[in-house]
Design an enzyme around this catalytic site. Structure first.
Site, short mmCIF file in Angstrom:
data_model
loop_
_atom_site.label_atom_id
_atom_site.label_comp_id
_atom_site.label_asym_id
_atom_site.label_seq_id
_atom_site.Cartn_x
_atom_site.Cartn_y
_atom_site.Cartn_z
N GLU A 37 22.70 -11.89 -21.26
CA GLU A 37 22.97 -11.50 -22.50
C GLU A 37 23.92 -10.42 -21.92
OE1 GLU A 37 19.91 -8.27 -24.04
OE2 GLU A 37 18.82 -9.22 -23.07
N GLU A 115 24.28 10.12 9.10
CA GLU A 115 24.66 8.97 7.70
C GLU A 115 25.60 8.46 8.91
OE1 GLU A 115 27.39 11.40 4.83
OE2 GLU A 115 26.57 13.19 4.91
N LYS A 117 28.60 5.34 8.72
CA LYS A 117 30.10 5.90 8.47
C LYS A 117 30.58 4.28 9.01
CE LYS A 117 34.15 7.64 10.79
NZ LYS A 117 35.47 6.19 10.69
N ASP A 119 32.52 1.68 7.14
CA ASP A 119 33.95 0.74 7.74
C ASP A 119 34.86 0.41 6.03
OD1 ASP A 119 36.18 0.77 9.49
OD2 ASP A 119 35.36 -1.10 10.67
N TYR A 224 30.37 11.00 -0.79
CA TYR A 224 29.45 12.09 0.46
C TYR A 224 29.63 13.10 -0.01
CZ TYR A 224 33.24 9.62 2.85
OH TYR A 224 34.47 9.57 3.16
N LYS A 312 31.09 7.43 17.23
CA LYS A 312 31.76 5.91 17.42
C LYS A 312 30.55 5.43 18.04
CE LYS A 312 34.56 5.26 14.78
NZ LYS A 312 36.37 5.44 15.36
N CYS A 406 66.82 -9.89 28.76
CA CYS A 406 65.74 -9.73 27.35
C CYS A 406 66.09 -11.57 27.15
CB CYS A 406 66.71 -9.25 26.35
SG CYS A 406 65.77 -9.34 24.71
N CYS A 409 68.64 -11.30 23.14
CA CYS A 409 69.60 -11.18 23.63
C CYS A 409 71.15 -11.57 25.36
CB CYS A 409 69.89 -9.80 23.12
SG CYS A 409 69.82 -8.60 24.37
N CYS A 422 65.78 -2.65 27.02
CA CYS A 422 66.52 -3.56 26.09
C CYS A 422 67.97 -3.01 25.78
CB CYS A 422 66.61 -4.93 25.24
SG CYS A 422 68.11 -6.19 24.88
N CYS A 427 70.32 -6.48 19.68
CA CYS A 427 69.92 -7.04 19.98
C CYS A 427 69.12 -7.66 19.10
CB CYS A 427 68.77 -6.34 21.14
SG CYS A 427 67.14 -7.88 21.22
#
Length: 673
Positions: A37, A115, A117, A119, A224, A312, A406, A409, A422, A427
């Site tokens: 519908e 509340e 949190k 992500d 919020y 956290k 390195c 290079c 380096c 490089c």
């Protein structure tokens, strides 16, 4: 009644019905009509809109399937700062937070709103006389991006509410767990890379240039916060959330008003257990003082309000194997080792890499290829090797020997203050990472120009130096042969590159990747010199006289602009049309008390520090982050600490907020005369 009027009334009726059914389904979770519908009514409305396009409502339910394609995202300056939230990681820190709140308010027991949190991605909605006129991302808290077309595809968001005047609401756009599973299943079938977690998926979906793509991602949102709640007559944050619910906004049913820290801790314990069973990812809990009238008394730090805190969750830990140690060389030449890991899911993300920081980090933890290690996410975000499981180390696993040359290079590496570098400016790895940084959101913000694409263009010789970004339009044939590059994606990418030419001078300056020059220093340099020509001709003495630009940084800038290749890059970028001038230079303030004075802010004041700093800088004041003999005055708020003590020891003038405000008002009045 003629046919046009009859159709217009039917379109209004269908719009009202479909909006009601959307609210019942997506907000109340209580549908009253069948899908068949609902689809039939939607098809009827679409048919009438095709017949009478001039009658189509901008906020029609048919717009919620997307279809608008943007060339880019317009920048939006928020009416009020969208501040971030300070984090705590254990119950002892929560107790200290409560102790601070009670001391600042003089209360024995504080009511909080607790509340979850979510992500996702912070978002702001703006309504004018009840009609949704703008949706924007948080951005840096001051300036975000206009994502209105994409917000309209989130069907739980009301397009109209019963409210006169201007109303702003803030919340979190997120991707439910089942939506992420469906999306990754489709991407796997199409051979596309999977999203590692719901947060990345939500952020990527809300920033799609094609709103039809966003619509298919099945995002949702909870709201919020009402920035103007106190001005609207609400005494409590919890009452403002109830009011949002009454207007038709989706507010989180997991929220709870709690009395005192003991009830806060009970809420924390409850959601430790409930976290896996929620239909969306959460990375913690938010605890806010419920009484809005206390907020100014409690105050703000430079970046965060002091009346709320984010708890956290402790990082999830997993055991995995170090399969290799990879070496990368960044744009500044710094050598960074990275552990290649047997893929493992940690706190909702599939992790296959973890930075090992430097040679000392590897040696101190004795990390070897073939070791089993305990992995967690530092701050619930960054993958980190916590320790080696020595009891599982095989006898043939050898100590890791850090390279002395390195790998890109083959030049000798050098150690400087605990880091390895380096020093070869040519490089190839350094060049690639400079290009990646130039296109990143920290610099020129070229949407769609990702790391893999840049590496591929570099390897094909099409993108070797930063000016080459602006000649890619001449290489359409070669680029169209690349995997995933079609007509539409090429056009979007070229538009993003073209738009980046209009960036303000600080972004362009930051994009040059001058060593030691980040966003803040780039802004200071741009504000002072206003054009790149003035900066190029500046002496070390003039540069080092600026706030937060030391002699080492000044010499680095001079060395950069003495390099003929760097000057040639600037010349070519300018010829391509890239902006190298400050677009909105500050007007020089008339002579006043604050002009030319170096100041330091410390402690808690009644407004965010950014607001006070801007007022002082607009009057010619010079902001500094540390107190020294060069400091002219210190503005000290409540709970000022070591900076205040140092100012007093150096006999530097200290002002309270109450003392500074009349001086500010007088100086600002003089600017208007």
């Amino acid at each position: 009644m003629d046919e046009l009027e009859r159709d217009r009334r039917r379109m209004e009726e269908l719009t009202a019905l479909l909006n009601r059914y959307n609210h019942e389904y997506y907000v109340l979770d209580n549908p009253t009509v069948s899908d068949a519908e609902y689809d039939s009514l939607m098809e009827e409305l679409e048919r009438l809109e095709r017949k009478h396009p001039s009658l189509k409502d901008r906020l029609s339910p048919t717009s919620r399937v997307g279809g608008m394609v943007s060339e880019g995202f317009r920048k939006v300056t928020h009416r009020k700062y969208m501040l971030s939230i300070a984090d705590v990681f254990n119950e002892e820190e929560l107790l200290r937070f409560d102790e601070t709140i009670r001391r600042l308010t003089g209360l024995d027991c504080v009511d909080y709103m607790a509340e979850v949190k979510i992500d996702g991605l912070a978002c702001s909605l703006l309504y004018q006389d009840g009609e949704l006129v703008q949706g924007s991302t948080r951005g840096d808290g001051t300036v975000g991006e206009d994502v209105t077309n994409n917000v309209l595809t989130i069907k739980s968001i009301p397009t109209r509410v019963d409210f006169d005047g201007e109303l702003e609401v803030r919340g979190e756009v997120f991707m439910p767990k089942n939506s992420l599973a469906e999306l990754n299943a489709r991407r796997k079938e199409n051979g596309e890379p999977l999203f590692a977690n719901a947060r990345n998926a939500a952020a990527g979906s809300l920033r799609q240039l094609d709103s039809a793509v966003t619509a298919k991602r099945k995002l949702d949102a909870y709201w919020y916060y009402v920035p103007d709640a106190l001005e609207m007559g609400f005494r409590r944050h919890s009452d403002s959330l109830d009011y949002l619910s009454s207007l038709g906004f989706r507010t989180n049913p997991e929220r709870r008003r709690v009395h005192g820290i003991e009830e806060v801790l009970n809420y924390v314990h409850e959601y430790h257990a409930k976290r896996p069973s929620l239909p969306y990812d959460i990375d913690g809990l938010v605890i806010k003082v419920d009484d809005l009238s206390l907020y100014d008394r409690i105050g703000y730090t430079m970046k965060t309000p002091k009346w709320e805190i984010a708890y956290k969750f402790p990082p999830e830990q997993q055991v995995t194997k170090v399969e290799d140690i990879l070496i990368t060389v960044g744009r500044t030449g710094r050598v960074v080792p990275t552990a290649a890991l047997a893929p493992v899911r940690v706190a909702g993300s599939l992790i296959a890499r973890a930075t090992l920081n430097n040679e000392d980090y590897i040696r101190d933890k004795d990390i070897r290829i073939g070791d089993y290690v305990l992995l967690h996410k530092a701050g619930d975000v960054i993958p980190e090797v916590e320790r080696v499981l020595l009891e599982r180390r095989a006898k043939d696993v050898l100590p890791y020997v850090f390279p002395t040359t390195c790998p890109y290079c083959h030049q000798d590496l050098v150690r400087v203050q605990g880091q390895t570098y380096c020093q070869n400016e040519h490089c190839p790895s350094r060049k690639i990472n400079k290009l990646i940084f130039f296109a990143s959101d920290q610099a020129m913000d070229i949407d769609g120009m990702g790391e893999r694409l840049i590496e591929s263009l570099f390897n094909q010789g099409l993108l070797l130096r930063t000016p080459d970004f602006y000649s890619l339009k001449d290489h359409k044939e070669e680029m169209m042969l690349m995997d995933g590059m079609g007509e539409k994606s090429f056009s979007s990418l070229m538009n993003a590159i073209e738009n980046s030419k209009k960036n303000d001078f600080p972004m362009t300056l930051c994009g040059l990747a001058i060593p030691l020059i980040g966003k803040k220093t780039a802004q200071i340099l741009a504000n002072h010199f206003q054009t790149v020509d003035a900066l190029i001709s500046a002496s070390v003495e003039e540069l080092s006289s600026l706030t937060d630009v030391g002699e080492q940084t000044a010499r680095t800038i001079r060395k950069y602009f003495e390099d003929p290749q760097n000057l040639d890059d600037v010349r070519r970028l300018r010829e391509a049309g890239v902006n190298f001038s400050l677009l909105h230079p500050r007007k020089r303030a008339k002579e006043n008390f604050f002009q030319g004075k170096r100041f330091v802010l410390t402690g808690t004041i009644s407004v965010p520090r950014e607001v006070m700093t801007k007022r002082l800088e607009d009057l010619g004041g010079i902001s500094s982050s540390s107190v020294s003999r060069k400091t002219d005055f210190v503005l000290a708020g409540r709970d000022a600490g070591s900076k205040l003590a140092k100012a007093e020891a150096l006999s530097i003038r200290v002002y309270s907020e109450e003392e500074i405000l009349p001086l500010l008002a007088e100086a600002e009045k003089s600017q208007q005369e």
